[in-house]
Scaffold this active site. Structure first.
Site, short mmCIF file in Angstrom:
data_model
loop_
_atom_site.label_atom_id
_atom_site.label_comp_id
_atom_site.label_asym_id
_atom_site.label_seq_id
_atom_site.Cartn_x
_atom_site.Cartn_y
_atom_site.Cartn_z
N ARG A 1 59.21 17.70 41.72
CA ARG A 1 59.52 18.90 40.92
C ARG A 1 58.56 20.04 41.19
O ARG A 1 58.84 21.18 40.89
CB ARG A 1 59.47 18.56 39.42
N GLU B 1 45.10 21.73 35.69
CA GLU B 1 44.36 22.44 34.66
C GLU B 1 43.43 23.42 35.37
O GLU B 1 42.56 23.00 36.12
CB GLU B 1 43.55 21.40 33.86
N ASN C 1 42.05 39.14 33.73
CA ASN C 1 42.58 40.23 34.55
C ASN C 1 43.47 39.65 35.63
O ASN C 1 43.28 38.49 36.04
CB ASN C 1 41.45 41.02 35.22
N HIS D 1 32.29 45.03 44.33
CA HIS D 1 32.20 45.50 42.94
C HIS D 1 31.29 44.63 42.08
O HIS D 1 31.18 43.43 42.30
CB HIS D 1 33.59 45.47 42.28
N LYS E 1 32.53 35.64 36.60
CA LYS E 1 33.96 35.62 36.84
C LYS E 1 34.41 34.25 37.32
O LYS E 1 33.69 33.56 38.02
CB LYS E 1 34.35 36.65 37.90
N TYR F 1 41.56 36.63 37.23
CA TYR F 1 40.12 36.59 36.96
C TYR F 1 39.92 36.33 35.48
O TYR F 1 40.54 36.98 34.65
CB TYR F 1 39.46 37.94 37.17
N GLU G 1 30.58 50.32 35.77
CA GLU G 1 31.19 49.96 37.04
C GLU G 1 30.32 50.44 38.20
O GLU G 1 29.82 51.56 38.20
CB GLU G 1 32.57 50.60 37.12
N LYS H 1 37.86 55.34 45.90
CA LYS H 1 36.66 55.02 45.11
C LYS H 1 35.75 54.06 45.86
O LYS H 1 34.54 54.24 45.91
CB LYS H 1 37.07 54.44 43.76
N ASP H 2 36.34 53.02 46.49
CA ASP H 2 35.52 52.05 47.22
C ASP H 2 34.88 52.67 48.46
O ASP H 2 33.82 52.22 48.89
CB ASP H 2 36.35 50.83 47.62
#
Length: 190
Positions: free
Chosen positions: A23, A28, A48, A61, A71, A131, A142, A168-169
């Site tokens: 199936r 977990e 996120n 980042h 994270k 995340y 940031e 931005k990066d």
């Protein structure tokens, strides 16, 4: 759940126990008691999700203290090369990086402690990442540095091709600028 690999003073690549049959499969992806037994005591407060096309590179980042984040990262669809870099000034692995492949197929989960920069490059047609973060996103905290910093020479696999990177990066400074005024003093409890 087991630790497949441990590196950079606290980061861990986790391999869940997967139950498969005709199936599909079940596993977990997070259990607070199981993670505590593996030495991961982060109190996750925010989830996120990101979706990116082939060739997209997001990184490098991090959030500045006091809003630093640990994270827990996994790929729901596709495949990415993920790189983390230890920013904990004075620690045994400061300035060192680790690259891992995360995919929906291998189902590996990456735990990144506070005090690390993080980035990923999409290898498949597209990729969806999830995340869990142990601190809330704070726009004023940031921060980041260039994914292509020559001093770091991070082992991205795009070769001569240009990855797809946000404006931005592209504006972040270099890692050598970070070293002049490090944000994370080494603390084993980070």
């Amino acid at each position: 759940m087991e630790i497949a690999e441990e590196f950079l003073s606290g980061a861990k690549l986790l391999k869940p126990q997967i139950f498969e049959d005709g199936r599909g499969c079940f596993f977990e992806s997070y259990n607070k008691k199981t993670f505590a037994a593996l030495g991961i005591n982060a109190d996750f407060v925010q989830d996120n999700e990101s979706f990116s096309a082939r060739g997209v590179l997001r990184g490098m980042h991090f959030q500045k203290p006091p809003h630093a984040q640990a994270k827990l990262i996994r790929v729901l669809e596709g495949e990415v090369e993920d790189i983390i870099l230890d920013l904990r000034f004075g620690g045994a692995t400061f300035g060192q990086y680790k690259k891992v492949i995360l995919s929906a197929e291998n189902k590996n989960i990456l735990f990144v402690p506070r005090g690390f920069a993080h980035g990923f490059h999409v290898l498949s047609a597209s990729a969806r990442l999830a995340y869990k973060c142990d601190n809330f996103y704070e726009p004023s905290s940031e921060c980041g540095f260039r994914f292509d910093d020559k001093a770091l020479n991070l082992p991205w696999s795009f070769g001569e091709a240009c990855p797809i990177v946000s404006g931005k990066d592209l504006k972040w400074g270099s890692f050598s600028e970070y070293i002049k005024n490090p944000l994370f003093k080494y603390d084993q409890t980070i």
